[in-house]
Design a protein around this motif. Sequence first.
Motif, PDB file in Angstrom:
ATOM      1  N   THR A   7       0.844  -1.184   0.000  1.00  8.33           N
ATOM      2  CA  THR A   7       0.000   0.000   0.000  1.00  8.33           C
ATOM      3  C   THR A   7       0.886   1.242   0.000  1.00  8.33           C
ATOM      4  O   THR A   7       1.932   1.263   0.626  1.00  8.33           O
ATOM      5  CB  THR A   7      -0.925   0.004   1.229  1.00  8.33           C
ATOM      6  N   LEU A   9       2.752   4.641   0.693  1.00  8.84           N
ATOM      7  CA  LEU A   9       3.148   5.547   1.775  1.00  8.84           C
ATOM      8  C   LEU A   9       3.752   6.761   1.088  1.00  8.84           C
ATOM      9  O   LEU A   9       4.956   6.853   0.928  1.00  8.84           O
ATOM     10  CB  LEU A   9       4.208   4.905   2.676  1.00  8.84           C
ATOM     11  N   TYR A 130       3.078   8.463   9.911  1.00  9.62           N
ATOM     12  CA  TYR A 130       3.380   7.280   9.114  1.00  9.62           C
ATOM     13  C   TYR A 130       3.979   6.222  10.038  1.00  9.62           C
ATOM     14  O   TYR A 130       4.878   6.524  10.831  1.00  9.62           O
ATOM     15  CB  TYR A 130       4.397   7.612   8.023  1.00  9.62           C
ATOM     16  N   CYS A 132       5.585   2.184   9.924  1.00  7.87           N
ATOM     17  CA  CYS A 132       6.007   1.079   9.077  1.00  7.87           C
ATOM     18  C   CYS A 132       6.919   0.158   9.885  1.00  7.87           C
ATOM     19  O   CYS A 132       7.875   0.616  10.518  1.00  7.87           O
ATOM     20  CB  CYS A 132       6.746   1.604   7.844  1.00  7.87           C
ATOM     21  N   LYS A 165      -7.342   9.305   9.842  1.00  7.78           N
ATOM     22  CA  LYS A 165      -7.386   8.461   8.639  1.00  7.78           C
ATOM     23  C   LYS A 165      -8.285   9.075   7.574  1.00  7.78           C
ATOM     24  O   LYS A 165      -7.944   9.068   6.385  1.00  7.78           O
ATOM     25  CB  LYS A 165      -7.871   7.056   8.992  1.00  7.78           C
ATOM     26  N   HIS A 168      -6.546  11.658   5.680  1.00  8.38           N
ATOM     27  CA  HIS A 168      -5.301  11.162   5.069  1.00  8.38           C
ATOM     28  C   HIS A 168      -4.068  11.615   5.832  1.00  8.38           C
ATOM     29  O   HIS A 168      -3.041  11.953   5.234  1.00  8.38           O
ATOM     30  CB  HIS A 168      -5.214  11.576   3.599  1.00  8.38           C
ATOM     31  N   TRP A 170      -3.023   9.663   8.706  1.00 12.73           N
ATOM     32  CA  TRP A 170      -2.596   8.511   9.515  1.00 12.73           C
ATOM     33  C   TRP A 170      -2.413   7.338   8.559  1.00 12.73           C
ATOM     34  O   TRP A 170      -3.370   6.838   8.000  1.00 12.73           O
ATOM     35  CB  TRP A 170      -3.658   8.193  10.558  1.00 12.73           C
ATOM     36  N   HIS A 171      -1.152   6.939   8.359  1.00 10.61           N
ATOM     37  CA  HIS A 171      -0.810   5.914   7.361  1.00 10.61           C
ATOM     38  C   HIS A 171      -0.057   4.777   8.036  1.00 10.61           C
ATOM     39  O   HIS A 171       0.921   5.032   8.746  1.00 10.61           O
ATOM     40  CB  HIS A 171       0.046   6.526   6.250  1.00 10.61           C
ATOM     41  N   GLU A 173       1.670   0.820   7.531  1.00 13.44           N
ATOM     42  CA  GLU A 173       2.127  -0.345   6.767  1.00 13.44           C
ATOM     43  C   GLU A 173       2.864  -1.251   7.744  1.00 13.44           C
ATOM     44  O   GLU A 173       3.958  -0.922   8.182  1.00 13.44           O
ATOM     45  CB  GLU A 173       3.090   0.078   5.653  1.00 13.44           C
TER      46      GLU A 173
END
Length: 175
Positions: A7, A9, A130, A132, A165, A168, A170-171, A173
């Motif tokens: 997805t 980032l 972000y 990850c 979210k 857009h 709050w991301h 992975e």
Amino acid sequence: MTGPAGTALLLADDPWSKRIVCVSTGTGIAPFRSSWRRIFFDGIPGRPDQPFSDRAMFWLLSGFANQDSILYGDELQAALAANPKHMRLDIALSLEQQNQYGGPEYVQDRIHEHADEFLDLMQSDDAIFYFCGLKRMYSSVLEMLETMGRENRGIDVPALITKLKKTHRWHVETA
């Protein structure tokens, strides 16, 4: 750019005016490298150097096992040295550092140390987050933020994350 699950980032438009918070464990730092390179080293080809707004910030909180396992360490230190007003770096080393309870220091412990500031950024109108890395890191961060938000600030963190979210900001992975 894609994370471990495929997805996107993507770096925010005009990152020189944003407050960007990146949280990673181990190789989860890789997608963020292009972000700090774009912001602090490369810019955008064909566009003049971008001036930073006073509020602009790139804050990386990352966890590794030990000093030898830190990825891109020299590059991060160079970016920090050249941009101390606009970059923050918090590294947790689980095999070399202890948290306040005597256990291994993880990235969520670093967030806990700065929980008030982290929650303030979550409630702001311009910070972008972000994450990850490992799923257990993300679930531990969420648990800690929910507890800190509820007990110390009366904040409904799950509702706040839902709002972030939708805008857009709050991301995630994780793998």
